[in-house]
Design a protein around this motif. Structure first.
Motif, PDB file in Angstrom:
ATOM      1  N   GLU A  58       0.682  -1.113   0.117  1.00  0.00           N
ATOM      2  CA  GLU A  58      -0.125   0.065   0.118  1.00  0.00           C
ATOM      3  C   GLU A  58       0.934   1.354  -0.100  1.00  0.00           C
ATOM      4  O   GLU A  58       0.649   2.263  -0.692  1.00  0.00           O
ATOM      5  N   ILE A  59       1.982   1.148   0.696  1.00  0.00           N
ATOM      6  CA  ILE A  59       2.784   2.530   0.770  1.00  0.00           C
ATOM      7  C   ILE A  59       3.312   2.888  -0.339  1.00  0.00           C
ATOM      8  O   ILE A  59       3.426   3.955  -0.695  1.00  0.00           O
ATOM      9  N   CYS A  60       3.894   1.644  -1.119  1.00  0.00           N
ATOM     10  CA  CYS A  60       4.592   1.987  -2.367  1.00  0.00           C
ATOM     11  C   CYS A  60       3.598   2.201  -3.433  1.00  0.00           C
ATOM     12  O   CYS A  60       4.105   3.311  -4.365  1.00  0.00           O
ATOM     13  N   ALA A  61       2.535   1.785  -3.204  1.00  0.00           N
ATOM     14  CA  ALA A  61       1.366   2.192  -4.375  1.00  0.00           C
ATOM     15  C   ALA A  61       1.086   3.643  -4.024  1.00  0.00           C
ATOM     16  O   ALA A  61       1.006   4.393  -5.184  1.00  0.00           O
ATOM     17  N   LEU A  62       0.811   3.996  -2.867  1.00  0.00           N
ATOM     18  CA  LEU A  62       0.539   5.631  -2.710  1.00  0.00           C
ATOM     19  C   LEU A  62       1.620   6.360  -3.209  1.00  0.00           C
ATOM     20  O   LEU A  62       1.597   7.465  -3.810  1.00  0.00           O
ATOM     21  N   ALA A  63       3.048   5.965  -2.925  1.00  0.00           N
ATOM     22  CA  ALA A  63       4.277   6.517  -3.159  1.00  0.00           C
ATOM     23  C   ALA A  63       4.241   6.781  -4.515  1.00  0.00           C
ATOM     24  O   ALA A  63       4.484   8.001  -5.295  1.00  0.00           O
ATOM     25  N   ARG A  64       4.051   5.818  -5.290  1.00  0.00           N
ATOM     26  CA  ARG A  64       4.174   5.946  -6.874  1.00  0.00           C
ATOM     27  C   ARG A  64       3.138   6.948  -7.458  1.00  0.00           C
ATOM     28  O   ARG A  64       3.341   7.689  -8.157  1.00  0.00           O
ATOM     29  N   GLN A  65       1.798   6.795  -6.921  1.00  0.00           N
ATOM     30  CA  GLN A  65       0.778   7.547  -7.287  1.00  0.00           C
ATOM     31  C   GLN A  65       1.277   9.110  -7.290  1.00  0.00           C
ATOM     32  O   GLN A  65       0.786   9.976  -7.959  1.00  0.00           O
ATOM     33  N   HIS A  66       2.061   9.432  -6.091  1.00  0.00           N
ATOM     34  CA  HIS A  66       2.346  10.864  -5.587  1.00  0.00           C
ATOM     35  C   HIS A  66       3.759  11.262  -6.104  1.00  0.00           C
ATOM     36  O   HIS A  66       4.212  12.342  -5.923  1.00  0.00           O
ATOM     37  N   GLY A  67       4.436  10.352  -6.804  1.00  0.00           N
ATOM     38  CA  GLY A  67       5.880  10.688  -7.388  1.00  0.00           C
ATOM     39  C   GLY A  67       6.856  10.605  -6.038  1.00  0.00           C
ATOM     40  O   GLY A  67       7.828  11.438  -6.140  1.00  0.00           O
ATOM     41  N   LEU A  68       6.462   9.887  -5.008  1.00  0.00           N
ATOM     42  CA  LEU A  68       7.452   9.865  -3.868  1.00  0.00           C
ATOM     43  C   LEU A  68       8.399   8.863  -3.732  1.00  0.00           C
ATOM     44  O   LEU A  68       8.276   7.814  -4.239  1.00  0.00           O
ATOM     45  N   LYS A  69       9.704   9.186  -3.168  1.00  0.00           N
ATOM     46  CA  LYS A  69      10.568   8.179  -3.139  1.00  0.00           C
ATOM     47  C   LYS A  69      10.405   7.522  -1.946  1.00  0.00           C
ATOM     48  O   LYS A  69       9.810   8.276  -0.769  1.00  0.00           O
ATOM     49  N   VAL A  70      10.472   6.241  -1.743  1.00  0.00           N
ATOM     50  CA  VAL A  70      10.430   5.484  -0.627  1.00  0.00           C
ATOM     51  C   VAL A  70      12.001   4.851   0.041  1.00  0.00           C
ATOM     52  O   VAL A  70      12.427   4.080  -0.803  1.00  0.00           O
ATOM     53  N   VAL A  71      12.235   5.246   1.116  1.00  0.00           N
ATOM     54  CA  VAL A  71      13.390   4.566   1.852  1.00  0.00           C
ATOM     55  C   VAL A  71      12.860   3.995   3.140  1.00  0.00           C
ATOM     56  O   VAL A  71      12.109   4.241   3.981  1.00  0.00           O
ATOM     57  N   GLU A  72      13.007   2.368   3.025  1.00  0.00           N
ATOM     58  CA  GLU A  72      12.805   1.730   4.021  1.00  0.00           C
ATOM     59  C   GLU A  72      13.606   1.845   5.183  1.00  0.00           C
ATOM     60  O   GLU A  72      14.943   1.817   5.073  1.00  0.00           O
ATOM     61  N   ASP A  73      13.298   1.891   6.570  1.00  0.00           N
ATOM     62  CA  ASP A  73      14.215   1.923   7.680  1.00  0.00           C
ATOM     63  C   ASP A  73      13.593   0.375   8.033  1.00  0.00           C
ATOM     64  O   ASP A  73      13.127   0.190   8.744  1.00  0.00           O
ATOM     65  N   ALA A  74      14.711  -0.324   7.766  1.00  0.00           N
ATOM     66  CA  ALA A  74      14.924  -1.760   7.880  1.00  0.00           C
ATOM     67  C   ALA A  74      15.944  -2.100   8.897  1.00  0.00           C
ATOM     68  O   ALA A  74      16.449  -3.332   9.178  1.00  0.00           O
ATOM     69  N   ALA A  75      16.194  -0.990   9.988  1.00  0.00           N
ATOM     70  CA  ALA A  75      17.117  -1.224  10.966  1.00  0.00           C
ATOM     71  C   ALA A  75      16.825  -2.504  11.890  1.00  0.00           C
ATOM     72  O   ALA A  75      17.801  -3.115  12.714  1.00  0.00           O
ATOM     73  N   GLN A  76      15.621  -2.783  11.963  1.00  0.00           N
ATOM     74  CA  GLN A  76      15.038  -3.836  13.097  1.00  0.00           C
ATOM     75  C   GLN A  76      14.645  -5.030  12.209  1.00  0.00           C
ATOM     76  O   GLN A  76      14.074  -5.995  12.653  1.00  0.00           O
ATOM     77  N   ALA A  77      14.718  -5.128  10.957  1.00  0.00           N
ATOM     78  CA  ALA A  77      14.262  -6.309  10.089  1.00  0.00           C
ATOM     79  C   ALA A  77      14.921  -6.908   8.934  1.00  0.00           C
ATOM     80  O   ALA A  77      14.398  -7.579   8.081  1.00  0.00           O
TER      81      ALA A  77
END
Ligand code: PLP
Length: 367
Positions: free
Chosen positions: A142-161
Motif C-alpha cells: 500500500e505504501i509503495c502504491a501511494l508513493a508511486r501515485q504521488h511521485g514520492l521516493k520510498v526509503v525503508e528503515d529496515a534497521a530492525q528487520a
C-alpha cells in the motif's frame, strides 16, 4: 533464574571459533577500511536482501541520511515517517536538510498508518520512510502504491528487520533504497557501529558510495562534499561470519515468540504475530500493559530485564517541540507510549526462560 534482555555474549560464544581467525586475518593484513572483506560482505548482504547492490556505511542513521541525500532530498522538501520509532528515523531527515513530518502508527501493527500517510502528503513531500518496527514488515504494498501515485521516493528503515519478508520478498527490496543498522544488539549485529544501504539501482548505489566516502571519484578527485561514513573491514568480517547463522538465529527468535504467544494465550494481552503472507523477525517482542513501570519493576525483582520501545513517541520528544505538535495529534502513538513493554528476546533464550518470564508477567499483571 536470570533472564537478560539480550545476551550478546551467548551469541559470541557460538561463533568465536569462526570470528577470531577472521578478525586476526584482517589484523595481519592491516587493511582496515574497505577492501575485499567489505566488498564480499556487501555482495552477500545484497543477495540476502534480494537486491542488486549493498553499500556498507558507518551506521544505520547515516545510511538513512545518505540514502535520502542520494535521492535528491534536501532543503525545502518534506519527508514523512512514523511517530512510533527510534529517533534515527526522523533525525536522518533533518540531517539530509529536509523537514520532518510525522504520521501516527496503526493500532494493531505499530507500523505506519497508510490512511494517515495519504492525508499527510503535500506538494512539498519528497519521500516517505516506513519503519519495519520491531521486525514486523510495514504495509509496503500500500505504501509503495501511494508513493508511486504521488511521485514520492520510498526509503525503508529496515534497521530492525533483517530477513523479514512480505509476499515472499525481503524487507529492503521494496523501496527505492532501504537502510540497515548493524548496531551490536540488532538481529545482525557488528562488534561496533555499522550499517548499509541496499538498492536495485546501480547508479544510485554508486552515488551512495560516493557520498559516504567524501564525494570521491578517485582518491583526491571529489565530485561533491560528502561525509565520512564507511564500513570497516573488521566489522565486515564479523558480519560475514554472522551471515552464515542469521537464518537459524531468526528461526530461534520466531520459536521464542511462538512460545511467548502460547504461554500468554488467554491473558487478553496484545501479542505480536506474523502479518498475512509475511515473516516477522522479532527484533523485539512488545506487548502493552496499563502500568509498565510497576510491571517492569516486578520482573526486575525476579531477575528479568525488560525494555520500553519507545517510552516517548517521537513527536512528543523535547527535540521536536519546535514542530508544535500536541500528543492528541498522534492518538495511537501517544496512548501507547505509556504502555509498551518489551520482553527478553534473543536467539539463545531458552524455553525455561520464556516460561519463567511469562509466569512472572502474569503474576505482576493479574495478582
Ligand atoms: C537502530 C535503529 C536505527 C539507527 O541505527 P544506528 O546504526 O544505531 O545508527 C534507525 N532506525 C531504527 C528503527 C533503529 O532501530
Amino acid at each position: 533464574m536470570r533472564v537478560p534482555f539480550v545476551d550478546l555474549k551467548a551469541q559470541y560464544n557460538r561463533v568465536r571459533a569462526e570470528i577470531e581467525p577472521a578478525m586476526r586475518d584482517i589484523l595481519e593484513r592491516s587493511a582496515f577500511i574497505g577492501g575485499a572483506a567489505v566488498a564480499d560482505f556487501e555482495r552477500r548482504f545484497a543477495e540476502y536482501c534480494g537486491v542488486g547492490h549493498a553499500v556498507g556505511v558507518g551506521n544505520g542513521t547515516d545510511a538513512l541520511a545518505i540514502a535520502l541525500r542520494s535521492l535528491g532530498v534536501g532543503q525545502g522538501d518534506e519527508v514523512i515517517t512514523v511517530a512510533n520509532s527510534f529517533i534515527a528515523s526522523s533525525e536522518a531527515i533533518t540531517m539530509a536538510g529536509a523537514k520532518v513530518v510525522f504520521v501516527d502508527c496503526d493500532p494493531s501493527t505499530y507500523t505506519m498508518d497508510v490512511d494517515k500517510l495519504a492525508k499527510a502528503i503535500t506538494p512539498r513531500t519528497k519521500a516517505v520512510i516506513p519503519v519495519h518496527l520491531y521486525g514486523r514488515p510495514a504495509d509496503m504494498v500500500e505504501i509503495c502504491a501511494l508513493a508511486r501515485q504521488h511521485g514520492l521516493k520510498v526509503v525503508e528503515d529496515a534497521a530492525q528487520a533483517h530477513g523479514a519478508t512480505l509476499g515472499g520478498r525481503r524487507c529492503g527490496s521494496f523501496g527505492d533504497a532501504a537502510c540497515f543498522s548493524f548496531y551490536p544488539g540488532k538481529n545482525l549485529g557488528a562488534y561496533g557501529d555499522a550499517g548499509a544501504v541496499v538498492t536495485n539501482d546501480g547508479a544510485l548505489a554508486e552515488h551512495i558510495r560516493m557520498i559516504a566516502n567524501h564525494g570521491r571519484l578517485t582518491k583526491y578527485d571529489h565530485a561533491l562534499e560528502g561525509v565520512n561514513s564507511r564500513l570497516d573491514a573488521l566489522q565486515a568480517v564479523v558480519l560475514g561470519v554472522k551471515m552464515n547463522h542469521i537464518e537459524i538465529w531468526t528461526e530461534e527468535r520466531r520459536a521464542a515468540a511462538a512460545l511467548y504467544r502460547e504461554h500468554l494465550a488467554g491473558t487478553g494481552l496484545a501479542l505480536p504475530d506474523d502479518p498475512a503472507d509475511g515473516r516477522h523477525v522479532y527484533h523485539l517482542f512488545v506487548t502493552r500493559v496499563e502500568d509498565p513501570e510497576r510491571v517492569r519493576a516486578a520482573l526486575g525483582a525476579a531477575g528479568i530485564d525488560s525494555g520500553s520501545h519507545y517510552p516517548v513517541a517521537l513527536p512528543n520528544l523535547s527535540a521536536y517541540r519546535y514542530l508544535g505538535h500536541r500528543p492528541e495529534d498522534f492518538p495511537v502513538a501517544s496512548a501507547y507510549q505509556g504502555q509498551l513493554i518489551s520482553l527478553p528476546m534473543y536467539p539463545e533464550i531458552t524455553a525455561e526462560q520464556v516460561a519463567y518470564v511469562c509466569d512472572h508477567l502474569k503474576k505482576a499483571i493479574f495478582q
